[in-house]
Design a protein around this motif. Structure first.
Motif, PDB file in Angstrom:
ATOM      1  N   ALA A 108       5.869  -8.102   3.386  1.00 35.38           N
ATOM      2  CA  ALA A 108       6.289  -7.525   4.664  1.00 35.38           C
ATOM      3  C   ALA A 108       5.075  -7.073   5.465  1.00 35.38           C
ATOM      4  CB  ALA A 108       7.230  -6.353   4.421  1.00 35.38           C
ATOM      5  N   ALA A 109       4.150  -6.421   4.776  1.00 37.33           N
ATOM      6  CA  ALA A 109       2.976  -5.889   5.474  1.00 37.33           C
ATOM      7  C   ALA A 109       2.102  -7.019   6.023  1.00 37.33           C
ATOM      8  CB  ALA A 109       2.175  -5.010   4.521  1.00 37.33           C
ATOM      9  N   PHE A 110       1.886  -8.040   5.214  1.00 39.60           N
ATOM     10  CA  PHE A 110       1.078  -9.171   5.686  1.00 39.60           C
ATOM     11  C   PHE A 110       1.682  -9.799   6.923  1.00 39.60           C
ATOM     12  CE2 PHE A 110      -1.567 -10.761   1.869  1.00 39.60           C
ATOM     13  CZ  PHE A 110      -2.288  -9.604   1.956  1.00 39.60           C
ATOM     14  N   SER A 111       2.992  -9.932   6.896  1.00 40.47           N
ATOM     15  CA  SER A 111       3.661 -10.566   8.013  1.00 40.47           C
ATOM     16  C   SER A 111       3.579  -9.683   9.264  1.00 40.47           C
ATOM     17  CB  SER A 111       5.107 -10.854   7.635  1.00 40.47           C
ATOM     18  OG  SER A 111       5.624 -11.824   8.479  1.00 40.47           O
ATOM     19  N   MET A 112       3.631  -8.379   9.063  1.00 34.69           N
ATOM     20  CA  MET A 112       3.460  -7.459  10.194  1.00 34.69           C
ATOM     21  C   MET A 112       2.094  -7.652  10.844  1.00 34.69           C
ATOM     22  SD  MET A 112       5.853  -5.432  11.055  1.00 34.69           S
ATOM     23  CE  MET A 112       5.079  -4.304  12.185  1.00 34.69           C
ATOM     24  N   GLY A 113       1.083  -7.826   9.995  1.00 36.28           N
ATOM     25  CA  GLY A 113      -0.280  -7.911  10.508  1.00 36.28           C
ATOM     26  C   GLY A 113      -0.656  -9.305  10.958  1.00 36.28           C
ATOM     27  N   LEU A 144      -2.630   3.927  -1.430  1.00 35.79           N
ATOM     28  CA  LEU A 144      -3.667   2.996  -1.873  1.00 35.79           C
ATOM     29  C   LEU A 144      -3.400   1.584  -1.365  1.00 35.79           C
ATOM     30  CD1 LEU A 144      -4.618   3.701  -5.563  1.00 35.79           C
ATOM     31  CD2 LEU A 144      -5.991   3.913  -3.525  1.00 35.79           C
ATOM     32  N   GLY A 145      -2.121   1.299  -1.111  1.00 33.42           N
ATOM     33  CA  GLY A 145      -1.815  -0.036  -0.621  1.00 33.42           C
ATOM     34  C   GLY A 145      -2.290  -0.239   0.809  1.00 33.42           C
ATOM     35  N   ALA A 146      -2.464   0.864   1.531  1.00 36.18           N
ATOM     36  CA  ALA A 146      -2.651   0.758   2.974  1.00 36.18           C
ATOM     37  C   ALA A 146      -3.874  -0.038   3.420  1.00 36.18           C
ATOM     38  CB  ALA A 146      -2.649   2.140   3.596  1.00 36.18           C
ATOM     39  N   PRO A 147      -5.084   0.245   2.906  1.00 34.78           N
ATOM     40  CA  PRO A 147      -6.241  -0.470   3.466  1.00 34.78           C
ATOM     41  C   PRO A 147      -6.098  -1.981   3.347  1.00 34.78           C
ATOM     42  CG  PRO A 147      -6.978   1.336   2.083  1.00 34.78           C
ATOM     43  CD  PRO A 147      -5.490   1.216   1.892  1.00 34.78           C
ATOM     44  N   PHE A 148      -5.634  -2.426   2.183  1.00 32.96           N
ATOM     45  CA  PHE A 148      -5.528  -3.853   1.943  1.00 32.96           C
ATOM     46  C   PHE A 148      -4.555  -4.517   2.908  1.00 32.96           C
ATOM     47  CE2 PHE A 148      -3.457  -7.326  -0.454  1.00 32.96           C
ATOM     48  CZ  PHE A 148      -4.549  -8.160  -0.498  1.00 32.96           C
ATOM     49  N   LEU A 149      -3.538  -3.755   3.301  1.00 29.86           N
ATOM     50  CA  LEU A 149      -2.466  -4.346   4.095  1.00 29.86           C
ATOM     51  C   LEU A 149      -2.746  -4.296   5.587  1.00 29.86           C
ATOM     52  CD1 LEU A 149       0.303  -2.691   2.033  1.00 29.86           C
ATOM     53  CD2 LEU A 149      -0.391  -5.069   1.990  1.00 29.86           C
ATOM     54  N   THR A 198       3.455  -1.094   9.387  1.00 28.78           N
ATOM     55  CA  THR A 198       3.030  -1.900   8.261  1.00 28.78           C
ATOM     56  C   THR A 198       3.168  -1.110   6.972  1.00 28.78           C
ATOM     57  OG1 THR A 198       1.402  -2.945   9.668  1.00 28.78           O
ATOM     58  CG2 THR A 198       1.092  -3.206   7.329  1.00 28.78           C
ATOM     59  N   PHE A 199       2.613   0.104   7.014  1.00 26.49           N
ATOM     60  CA  PHE A 199       2.613   0.902   5.818  1.00 26.49           C
ATOM     61  C   PHE A 199       4.019   1.387   5.474  1.00 26.49           C
ATOM     62  CE2 PHE A 199       2.131   4.883   3.546  1.00 26.49           C
ATOM     63  CZ  PHE A 199       1.562   4.351   2.411  1.00 26.49           C
ATOM     64  N   GLY A 200       4.816   1.709   6.506  1.00 31.25           N
ATOM     65  CA  GLY A 200       6.179   2.161   6.274  1.00 31.25           C
ATOM     66  C   GLY A 200       6.998   1.115   5.541  1.00 31.25           C
ATOM     67  N   LEU A 201       6.919  -0.133   5.998  1.00 33.45           N
ATOM     68  CA  LEU A 201       7.656  -1.223   5.356  1.00 33.45           C
ATOM     69  C   LEU A 201       7.217  -1.394   3.914  1.00 33.45           C
ATOM     70  CD1 LEU A 201       7.954  -4.323   7.705  1.00 33.45           C
ATOM     71  CD2 LEU A 201       9.761  -2.923   6.749  1.00 33.45           C
ATOM     72  N   TYR A 202       5.890  -1.400   3.736  1.00 39.39           N
ATOM     73  CA  TYR A 202       5.348  -1.590   2.400  1.00 39.39           C
ATOM     74  C   TYR A 202       5.823  -0.479   1.470  1.00 39.39           C
ATOM     75  CZ  TYR A 202       1.945  -0.375  -1.131  1.00 39.39           C
ATOM     76  OH  TYR A 202       1.361   0.031  -2.279  1.00 39.39           O
ATOM     77  N   ALA A 203       5.732   0.776   1.950  1.00 40.20           N
ATOM     78  CA  ALA A 203       6.105   1.908   1.102  1.00 40.20           C
ATOM     79  C   ALA A 203       7.586   1.860   0.759  1.00 40.20           C
ATOM     80  CB  ALA A 203       5.754   3.217   1.810  1.00 40.20           C
ATOM     81  N   LEU A 204       8.394   1.419   1.729  1.00 39.15           N
ATOM     82  CA  LEU A 204       9.829   1.333   1.500  1.00 39.15           C
ATOM     83  C   LEU A 204      10.136   0.376   0.352  1.00 39.15           C
ATOM     84  CD1 LEU A 204      12.718   2.011   2.628  1.00 39.15           C
ATOM     85  CD2 LEU A 204      12.542  -0.140   3.883  1.00 39.15           C
ATOM     86  N   PHE A 205       9.580  -0.836   0.431  1.00 38.96           N
ATOM     87  CA  PHE A 205       9.851  -1.827  -0.619  1.00 38.96           C
ATOM     88  C   PHE A 205       9.278  -1.386  -1.962  1.00 38.96           C
ATOM     89  CE2 PHE A 205      10.401  -4.870   2.967  1.00 38.96           C
ATOM     90  CZ  PHE A 205      11.683  -5.239   2.658  1.00 38.96           C
ATOM     91  N   ASP A 206       8.080  -0.822  -1.904  1.00 33.78           N
ATOM     92  CA  ASP A 206       7.439  -0.359  -3.127  1.00 33.78           C
ATOM     93  C   ASP A 206       8.320   0.684  -3.822  1.00 33.78           C
ATOM     94  OD1 ASP A 206       5.331  -0.432  -4.926  1.00 33.78           O
ATOM     95  OD2 ASP A 206       4.382   1.314  -4.013  1.00 33.78           O
ATOM     96  N   ARG A 207       8.893   1.588  -3.028  1.00 33.45           N
ATOM     97  CA  ARG A 207       9.768   2.639  -3.565  1.00 33.45           C
ATOM     98  C   ARG A 207      11.023   2.061  -4.165  1.00 33.45           C
ATOM     99  NH1 ARG A 207       8.934   8.063  -3.383  1.00 33.45           N
ATOM    100  NH2 ARG A 207      10.591   8.184  -4.901  1.00 33.45           N
ATOM    101  N   ILE A 208      11.604   1.101  -3.428  1.00 35.27           N
ATOM    102  CA  ILE A 208      12.828   0.479  -3.948  1.00 35.27           C
ATOM    103  C   ILE A 208      12.541  -0.122  -5.319  1.00 35.27           C
ATOM    104  CG2 ILE A 208      14.486  -1.394  -3.592  1.00 35.27           C
ATOM    105  CD1 ILE A 208      14.229  -0.931  -0.599  1.00 35.27           C
ATOM    106  N   PHE A 213       6.617  -4.246  -5.162  1.00 34.45           N
ATOM    107  CA  PHE A 213       5.254  -4.250  -4.648  1.00 34.45           C
ATOM    108  C   PHE A 213       4.982  -5.549  -3.885  1.00 34.45           C
ATOM    109  CE2 PHE A 213       0.519  -3.816  -6.013  1.00 34.45           C
ATOM    110  CZ  PHE A 213       0.214  -3.289  -4.779  1.00 34.45           C
ATOM    111  N   SER A 214       5.408  -6.682  -4.466  1.00 31.70           N
ATOM    112  CA  SER A 214       5.209  -7.972  -3.795  1.00 31.70           C
ATOM    113  C   SER A 214       5.940  -8.011  -2.457  1.00 31.70           C
ATOM    114  CB  SER A 214       5.724  -9.128  -4.643  1.00 31.70           C
ATOM    115  OG  SER A 214       5.152  -9.107  -5.905  1.00 31.70           O
ATOM    116  N   ALA A 215       7.190  -7.512  -2.468  1.00 32.05           N
ATOM    117  CA  ALA A 215       7.960  -7.508  -1.223  1.00 32.05           C
ATOM    118  C   ALA A 215       7.239  -6.670  -0.175  1.00 32.05           C
ATOM    119  CB  ALA A 215       9.355  -6.959  -1.475  1.00 32.05           C
ATOM    120  N   GLY A 216       6.700  -5.530  -0.603  1.00 30.79           N
ATOM    121  CA  GLY A 216       5.969  -4.667   0.315  1.00 30.79           C
ATOM    122  C   GLY A 216       4.768  -5.374   0.903  1.00 30.79           C
TER     123      GLY A 216
END
Lengths: 507, 329
Positions: free
Chosen positions: A442-447, A80-85, A490-500, A436-439
């Motif tokens: 990271a994603a914003f910065s990727m994009g 669900l985080g993906a489209p926004f990021l 983008t999504f990989g980084l986000y998912a990683l931080f979200d999981r942590i 979630f914020s870290a994810g």
């Protein structure tokens, strides 16, 4: 309080000083043109409509996600985080593959003999904004649900509360606490919409203020008008923030014992079917475009030239740096926000700062002292972190509020303070929104599209810039590959931080 | 790992020391220019082979950056400027004459500008795929008069993109006082208006748009790089609007003789011979062999026109208003 004051000063300076520099350079602000006013009106109504619809649709989605357990639920929530990021250009590509003239949906409609759905014009802008922001709203609401102590839910079950009564006693108080903030965040994202509005808007009527700023800068060389427009955006943000603050009520569920939440809140068949349908529709709408990007680009990835991989490495480094910086700014500010009235407006300020004004102002400030190109990395990091700060704050703030309401007295009576309090209480309780914020950071910065191009030396390209170069030189196939890679990273980084974050949460 | 890092450090140091022996010519260029798919690398290699210098590209927003930097700019040369910004660039007084003999140019319009030197050119045109569009328009009039559902076109925003602005001036040139009516007729056939050329072109290659506002030279890329001859530029008897990319040297250059050498290099056979496939447009001095076979055989418009700078500047504001008012979307 001191770290918060420092962070607030830095953020305020970073947003306001460049604007000041631009105004000084322009020799004052200048009047708006009639077309700027049209842009203002369009900006307001499309942002209000997009935010309103995103929030309205997010309510049943978050409810269904909260009360149903199904295989792949965790992955779905993460996705669900993906489209926004996604960088907007990639998101628009995906959306077109599904809803465009040659898209899957219009293929089906034509097969059934139904009229074509057009993704262009005002409805296209709104649909795209819902695609981008509905997931954010749903995530924020889901977090609201998760913050309701399990004891309250168990009590509701034990009392046999029907769904209507559950809505009254559980959902509505939660919505009063979370929804205004979610609406505000999305409203402001849509206010500064640029690429979506231009690509799908279909013409001059669908221009946002950000487009007007771009025009004032690039075509008219009118710094004064760009500054005026930027001030209008900031005023809009502050007004929206004030309105949201008035509407927000603390949920006051009180503290729980962190037991697992019961799943079956509405076990009857009708509600199961309704939730199932909601989830299926949302998954189709939100995930199909992502799938389209992946399918189109994945075969092109092995053939991507080395420079694209170097750009990807640059982007990854930038993203990690910006993440650390974002959390360093966001944590003290959000901890201070419930007590200090200034903290929240300051942290929300960057939301409507135009990247173009920010970049130009910083350039004007730095230029007399240092070669701007030598500052490319720190400036990009700082600007990325600042622009992400409002989202981090929105995610952290509701949890910080309930944390302080629930545990302040206990912590005080135990004499828990300073670093010990941070380590034993604050960080564990905030692990989820922090992750979630870290994810998101990271994603914003990727994009990041290198909004700060004035500082770039043209040597170290980022992945989105490489994507643009490929498109700009006709290489659309390779661009599809780069878009797919960008989405995956983008999504990989986000998912990683979200999981942590989820992992570190004691609940 | 540490050793590798140290080694890398030594190499970097050695490199800078090596480069420090030579004078550095700083050239500001747009982002697309310096990527490995742009013309930058070939220009850098070609010029460095003869100048005994180090050509350093600084990629980004060329003119905004120079205008902000003013007299203190580090740029010796600016390349990749467009005709629509030359008036603003000239007004800054930061640029110096190029000193080249303009009678050598073989472009379809006469070029008399003593400051801004074109290095390649093309015309804006509507490009379509002949396998997807059975009845393409044969003239601008036919394009305007076609029914609303005949084709969907992606164009660029004249407020944000130079090719979009070229279309604005193209319409103005053909239709004059009736340009507003022309826009009103064109509007229903426009799928969308994008911020820049690449987004429009992406919509076209994806099959979203049947036609795209692009250049008469666009089919050359597909033909030569992809061996695909299905992309065609519609050539209109009303004529096409000319589009050139420019370079200029700066008054405050620390290496004026190198900057001048670079301006000379732009008109050299070396540069002009490779720019066609490096930047997918026509060289400003065309000689036999400068264009690959298929490229040379592309259909060209009978007439090309171009508003002198002052006239284009004067037309821009009112024409934009006309566009806004009549493009009823």
């Amino acid at each position: 309080m001191i770290p918060a004051a420092l962070a607030a000063t830095l953020v305020a300076a970073l947003v306001l000083a460049p604007l000041g520099a631009v105004i000084l350079r322009a020799g004052g602000v200048s009047a708006l043109t009639p077309s700027d006013l049209d842009a203002l009106i369009f900006t307001l109504w499309q942002a209000a409509l997009s935010a309103g619809l995103s929030c309205a649709l997010a309510i049943p989605l978050a409810r269904a996600l909260h009360r149903r357990r199904f295989p792949g639920r965790g992955a779905f929530i993460a996705l669900l985080g993906a489209p926004f990021l996604l960088p907007t250009i990639v998101a628009v590509m995906g959306l077109l593959a599904i809803l465009g003239r040659r898209g899957v949906v219009n293929g089906l409609l034509a097969g059934l003999g139904l009229p074509e759905f057009s993704l262009y014009g005002a409805q296209g802008v709104v649909v795209a904004h819902i695609f981008l922001n509905l997931p954010l709203a749903a995530r924020m609401l889901l977090q609201g649900w998760q913050a309701i102590p399990a004891e309250r839910l168990r009590l509701a079950l034990a009392l046999g509360l029907p769904p209507a009564a559950q809505a009254r006693h559980l959902e509505r108080p939660m919505l009063r606490a979370v929804l205004p903030g979610a609406f505000l965040a999305i409203f402001l994202v849509c206010v500064s919409s640029f690429a979506v509005a231009l690509t799908l808007g279909g013409g001059p009527r669908a221009s946002t203020i950000e487009v007007a700023i771009y025009q004032a800068f690039r075509f008219d060389a009118d710094l004064g008008r760009a500054a005026t427009l930027s001030l209008v955006q900031i005023a809009l943000a502050l007004a929206a923030l004030g309105a949201a603050a008035r509407l927000t009520l603390p949920s006051s569920f009180g503290a729980g014992l962190d037991r697992a939440a019961p799943a079956a809140l509405a076990p009857d068949r009708w509600h199961r079917i309704k939730d199932g349908a909601t989830l299926t529709l949302a998954a189709a709408f939100l995930l199909a475009p992502l799938l389209a990007i992946a399918l189109r680009g994945i075969t092109e990835i092995p053939a991507l030239p080395a420079s694209v991989w170097r750009a990807a490495a640059n982007s990854l480094m930038l993203a990690l740096g910006a993440t650390v910086l974002t959390l360093t700014l966001a944590l003290p500010l959000s901890l201070a926000a419930p007590r200090a009235r200034w903290a929240e407006p300051v942290a929300m300020l960057p939301m409507t700062a135009s990247a173009l004004v920010l970049g130009t102002g910083l350039f004007l400030i730095v230029r007399p002292w240092l070669a701007p190109t030598s500052l490319a990395l720190p400036v990009t990091l700082l600007v990325n972190a600042t622009l992400t700060l409002p989202f981090a704050l929105r995610l952290l703030l509701p949890e910080v509020r309930s944390l302080q309401a629930d545990y302040d007295r206990l912590a005080a009576s135990l004499g828990l303070s300073g670093l010990a309090r941070l380590r034993l209480l604050t960080l564990p309780r905030l692990a989820r929104p922090l992750g979630f914020s870290a994810g998101i950071a990271a994603a914003f910065s990727m994009g990041d599209l290198g909004a700060i191009t004035l500082f770039s030396d043209g040597r170290s390209q980022t992945l989105p810039l490489a994507l643009y170069s490929l498109m700009g030189s006709y290489r659309m196939e390779a661009a599809a590959g780069a878009a797919c890679l960008l989405m995956a990273l983008t999504f990989g980084l986000y998912a990683l931080f979200d999981r942590i974050g989820a992992h570190a949460d004691p609940r | 790992m540490k050793k590798t890092l140290m080694l890398a450090g030594c190499l970097v140091a050695a490199n800078t020391a090596f480069a420090a022996d030579k004078p550095v010519l700083t050239v500001y260029a747009p982002d697309y220019f310096t990527s490995e798919w742009g013309p930058g690398p070939a220009i850098e290699a070609g010029f460095e082979a003869q100048c005994g210098c180090d050509l350093r590209f600084v990629a980004g927003d060329v003119l905004p950056r120079i205008l902000l930097e003013g007299e203190a700019t580090e740029a010796d040369v600016a390349i990749g400027l467009n005709t629509d910004v030359s008036a603003r660039a000239r007004a800054s007084g930061l640029f110096a004459p190029h000193g080249e003999d303009l009678s050598r140019l073989t472009m379809p319009v006469t070029w008399e500008d003593e400051t801004f030197l074109p290095f390649d050119w093309s015309e804006v045109a509507f490009v379509y795929d002949r396998t997807r569009l059975a009845t393409p328009p044969r003239s601008f009039a036919e394009l305007l008069d076609a029914p609303a559902d005949a084709y969907k076109i992606a164009i660029q925003d004249p407020r944000a993109s130079t090719s979009g602005l070229a279309l604005l001036l193209w319409v103005k040139h053909i239709y004059g006082d009736k340009a507003g009516e022309a826009w009103a007729k064109l509007a229903p056939k426009v799928l969308t208006v994008t911020q820049d050329w690449s987004q429009s072109y992406g919509l076209f290659t994806d099959g979203e748009a049947d036609m795209v506002l692009s250049f008469t030279t666009s089919p050359a890329y597909h033909l030569i790089a992809e061996g695909d001859d299905t992309k065609v530029a519609a050539i209109f008897p009303e004529g096409h609007y000319f589009y050139a990319e420019l370079a200029a040297q700066l008054k405050g250059s620390k290496h004026p003789e190198l900057a001048q050498a670079f301006m000379d290099y732009i008109l050299s056979d070396d540069f002009q011979g490779m720019i066609a496939t490096a930047n997918w447009s026509y060289p400003v001095i065309e000689k036999p062999g400068f264009l690959p076979e298929g490229f040379a055989a592309l259909p060209r418009p009978q007439t090309s026109y171009f508003y002198p700078e002052a006239e284009a500047e004067a037309l821009r504001g009112p024409a934009l208003e006309e566009w806004r008012a009549n493009f009823g979307k």
